[in-house]
Motif scaffolding. Structure first.
Motif, mmCIF file in Angstrom:
data_model
loop_
_atom_site.group_PDB
_atom_site.id
_atom_site.type_symbol
_atom_site.label_atom_id
_atom_site.label_comp_id
_atom_site.label_asym_id
_atom_site.label_seq_id
_atom_site.Cartn_x
_atom_site.Cartn_y
_atom_site.Cartn_z
ATOM 1 N N ALA A 1 28.723 47.202 54.789
ATOM 2 C CA ALA A 1 28.754 45.876 53.675
ATOM 3 C C ALA A 1 27.089 46.579 53.413
ATOM 4 N N ASP A 2 26.428 46.232 52.698
ATOM 5 C CA ASP A 2 24.944 44.964 52.433
ATOM 6 C C ASP A 2 24.951 43.306 52.360
ATOM 7 N N TRP B 1 27.861 41.696 50.157
ATOM 8 C CA TRP B 1 29.393 42.448 49.760
ATOM 9 C C TRP B 1 30.180 40.768 51.406
ATOM 10 N N ASN B 2 30.490 39.477 50.257
ATOM 11 C CA ASN B 2 31.943 39.121 50.469
ATOM 12 C C ASN B 2 33.101 39.179 51.253
ATOM 13 N N GLU B 3 33.218 40.840 50.530
ATOM 14 C CA GLU B 3 34.678 41.310 50.398
ATOM 15 C C GLU B 3 35.231 42.127 51.410
ATOM 16 N N PRO B 4 36.000 42.755 51.695
ATOM 17 C CA PRO B 4 36.667 43.230 52.756
ATOM 18 C C PRO B 4 35.834 43.976 52.938
ATOM 19 N N ARG C 1 37.106 33.757 54.468
ATOM 20 C CA ARG C 1 36.968 35.548 55.384
ATOM 21 C C ARG C 1 35.468 36.138 55.951
ATOM 22 N N THR D 1 36.991 43.141 58.634
ATOM 23 C CA THR D 1 36.890 42.020 58.128
ATOM 24 C C THR D 1 38.171 41.200 58.829
#
Lengths: 666, 149
Positions: free
Chosen positions: A567-568, A571-574, B56, B73
């Motif tokens: 992720a950067d 990025w707040n997705e999985p 999340r 995650t």
């Protein structure tokens, strides 16, 4: 065996008449001759060019000429040359291309084929010609160069009376008796040849020689000579059911054992009369305006043979040897309905370290005592016809040169990935979702590229620039032309999902081949149940079609999820592998149809998740990547187990790939 | 008891019996962590076990000479802070809320006391925790292989 009942006797002293008649018929005569201390096939201008008074001794890794004093012309076994040299030359120009500004023209290279005559073809080699006929001239796509050379050849077979220690034609059911496929069959006796015609052309030719009919004694002597050869070959090896059995041992320790001896020198494949693997090599003049594509012999033993961008499917020698041997004895049946080995023994004799394929097979199968010959695999059993039948002349389609088409649009997806929109009006048939194109950049290469969108008169291709050809494609500007093949391969089976839930899984650039299936599902949304689309990528920057996917995520009739490895900051997705997006999904089950494309490791991991959720393997479809040079099943590069990815895929069901997908080095 | 109801509707709670879910939920409280909050910091103590009910978060580990590596995650139904129940009691990875996160948190001491007093409950809760932790560890392995393999 005889045709029209003609059985003649040709005195050895008059053998020159046969050659002279063939030459007078306008044919280039090719036959055995002594060269570089071996009996090879080359042009024969006179009977004196034949190896009169020579025989040979062969053993694993050994070959030696031996003089004899009886003046026989064919008293030896096969040498290092295979007839494929003359039907499928080591180098053939396939395509010529000319560029004038942004315009391209492609044409098939002209291959001037003269009538020829092959003299001294043994039963095993005749069978080998039948095998290569099936490869090059009997499939959906055919090679016009091969067919022209094959049809131009008049075959004078000579019965084998001196099998070598390395021969095993009787095991493979291809000899020593010549059964079909020749025009004339000769059997050498002390003072001459019993000659029989095996075709109308052969009968006519023999009649023209004005020979006397062979006597009963001569006929009997000929029969005895071949029978004696069968005795010399000994008991056939216990290879019953070999095709089914040899593929059951992908992890046998013998593969590692043979890898310690095999030099991967490619001698076996070069001397093999049926090995047909080849590579396409782009050529160019200095200006780049006149370019072409040549075909060169290649070998599955070459390190780069199974190389793709980012990896090599068969980097280990054990994997390459296993590929070669299992192809010959097993998967060739799946692909062409027959064995790929004719038992000529060349690979044994010409292996510099004397690896004997018979011993390797026996070791892998851990063979019991030899079985009766009648239980052995017979090459002629496969497909219910003779291997050596004449080459087909209809019912298939010649490989054509690329068609020039114009680049209408260009969109940069990521730093190294571009989507090109091409004019699709050049195609006779509308492309199907899941098919691919061979896209030619003249002088650079012709990579296979999946179709990523099918428009009314356009197709999109999405190209990641990882090699010379793909980088050149990425740099192509709108208005210029590239070459394209027709849409190739088996596409996605959309109807399989009728009334069912749909799961689409893509990794990285693998989203490109599945995008047309998403388009098709959404275009007829009412036909399907729930639709989920899950995408994985290395980083957020590697996500292709980003804006389009963001728009999809807003729709209520499709559930979209994305995961990245790294992720950067924003990025707040999985983060994680793509399976983490649905491995606990309660909706997954027997009513789900899955379409998938991505790295093999991703697809293998996904299959485990799907299996745990009871998704049926015949309802999971995935598109495979292997190196493709020709795109039509004629080069051998993209083999995976029993399939050629280009010809039989690229879309397969998971059920079809059982025992294939995820096997290292396959 | 809102925590009990919330817990029952997550993947984690759905795998527990009603009794276990109730007793665990009664012990917990609902906490909110705004996006950007570091819930736990790698190497520091983990006083509570948490079950995400909304939002999340990421597990992150420091990698010498590189940026932090995101290992996985976690979302609704996933757990964090399991080292509160054993081992060093210190976080093996940082937990960072990447969106607003709501979680049921259970104080470690109270939870240990509850489980030590009821073997049947302990067996059930630990089995469920094992499922959750195994899944996370599997993701860690895949992620590390993908990144460095």
């Amino acid at each position: 065996m005889s045709h029209n009942g003609i059985t003649r006797f040709l005195p050895r002293a008059e053998f020159h008449r046969l050659i002279e008649a063939l030459v007078a018929d306008g044919r280039t005569v090719i036959g055995p001759t002594v060269e570089t201390e071996a009996i090879v096939y080359g042009e024969i201008k006179a009977a004196s060019d034949l190896p009169e008074g020579w025989s040979d001794e062969q053993a694993p890794g050994q070959y030696q000429l031996v003089p004899r004093d009886d003046g026989r012309l064919f008293a030896y076994s096969v040498g290092p040359t295979a007839w494929k040299r003359f039907t499928f030359p080591p180098e053939t120009q396939l395509i010529e291309a000319d560029r004038a500004g942004s315009e391209l023209t492609f044409s098939a290279a002209v291959d001037e084929v003269r009538p020829s005559a092959f003299i001294g073809v043994r039963a095993c080699d005749l069978a080998a010609l039948g095998v290569t006929d099936r490869v090059f001239a009997d499939g959906k796509y055919t090679d016009p160069h091969y067919r022209a050379r094959r049809l131009a050849a008049f075959i004078v077979a000579v019965q084998c009376t001196h099998p070598a220690q390395t021969c095993f034609c009787s095991t493979m059911g291809t000899g020593p008796e010549v059964e079909a496929g020749a025009d004339i069959v000769l059997t050498e006796l002390d003072d001459g040849f019993v000659a029989t015609a095996s075709s109308e052309e052969g009968a006519s030719f023999l009649a023209g020689l004005g020979l006397q009919e062979a006597s009963t004694d001569q006929g009997d002597a000929a029969t005895s000579a071949v029978a004696r050869a069968r005795e010399l070959l000994g008991e056939a090896l216990p290879f019953a059911g070999l095709a089914d059995r040899i593929g059951d041992h992908p992890d046998h320790p013998r593969w590692d054992n043979v890898a310690t001896r095999c030099l991967a020198c490619t001698n076996c494949t070069l001397t093999c009369p049926t090995c047909f693997c080849n590579g396409h090599v782009p050529t160019s003049d200095l200006s780049g305006e006149h370019t072409g594509v040549d075909r060169h012999w290649n070998s599955c033993f070459m390190l780069g043979f199974a190389e793709v961008a980012g990896g090599n499917f068969r980097s280990r020698v054990r994997d390459r040897y296993r590929q070669w041997l299992t192809h010959k004895f097993s998967t060739w049946f799946d692909q062409f309905g027959t064995t790929g080995c004719v038992g000529c023994g060349r690979c044994i004799t010409w292996c510099p370290v004397g690896i004997d394929v018979r011993e390797e097979v026996a070791a892998i199968l851990e063979l019991p005592a030899p079985a009766a010959p009648s239980e052995n695999v017979r090459a002629t059993d496969a497909g219910g016809r003779s291997l050596a039948q004449p080459v087909s002349t209809d019912g298939s389609r010649d490989v054509l040169p690329p068609m020039p088409t114009r680049v209408l649009g260009r969109l940069e997806e990521t730093a190294d990935t571009v989507t090109l929109t091409l004019d699709a009006t050049v195609f006779e048939q509308r492309p199907q979702a899941g098919q691919f194109l061979m896209v030619s950049v003249p002088g650079v290469g012709s990579p296979p590229i999946s179709i990523s969108r099918i428009g009314a008169d356009t197709v999109d291709i999405t190209v990641r620039g990882v090699g010379e050809a793909t980088r050149a494609l990425c740099a192509t500007e709108p208005g210029t032309q590239v070459g394209v093949s027709p849409p190739l391969g088996r596409g996605w089976p959309l109807d399989a999902a009728q009334g069912k839930d749909v799961l689409v899984v893509a990794g990285g650039i693998g989203l490109a081949p599945v995008r047309p299936i998403v388009d098709a599902v959404l275009a007829d949304r009412g036909r399907f149940g729930m639709v989920h689309l899950y995408i994985g990528a290395r980083t957020p920057r590697d996500l292709v079609f980003a804006a389009e996917m963001a728009a999809l995520a807003q729709r209520e009739d499709i559930v979209c999820g994305r995961a990245v490895d790294r992720a950067d900051a924003i990025w707040n997705e999985p983060v994680g592998v793509v399976t983490s997006l649905f491995d606990r999904a309660s909706w997954l089950g027997p009513g789900t149809v899955v379409y998938m494309c991505g790295p093999e490791v991703m697809m293998t991991a996904t299959l485990h998740v799907l299996a745990a959720a009871d998704v049926r393997s015949d309802q999971i479809f995935l598109t495979m990547e292997r190196r493709m040079d020709c795109g039509v099943g004629l080069c051998g590069h993209c083999q995976i187990g029993p399939y050629f990815v280009c010809r039989d895929g690229p879309v397969f069901s998971a059920a079809e790939l059982t025992g294939v997908l995820g096997v290292e080095g396959l | 008891m809102p925590a009990v109801a919330e817990l029952a509707e997550t993947w984690f709670g759905a795998g527990l019996s009603d009794v276990a879910c109730r007793r665990l939920g009664e012990l917990g409280s609902i906490r909110m962590f705004p996006a950007g909050t570091t819930i736990y910091t790698e190497g520091q103590s983990t006083p509570c076990l948490g079950v995400v009910t909304e939002g999340r978060a990421q597990f992150r580990r420091r990698v010498h000479g590189r940026d932090d590596a995101t290992l996985a995650t976690i979302e609704r139904g996933d757990v964090f802070g399991w080292t509160a129940l054993g081992g060093s009691g210190r976080a093996a990875a940082s937990v960072l809320a990447v969106t607003d996160v709501t979680a049921i948190v259970v104080e470690a001491g109270a939870l240990r006391e509850l489980l030590e007093g009821d073997e049947h409950l302990a067996a059930e809760v630990y089995r469920r925790l094992f499922d959750a932790i195994a899944r996370s560890v599997e993701h860690f392995h895949l992620q590390l292989m993908d990144m460095y393999g």
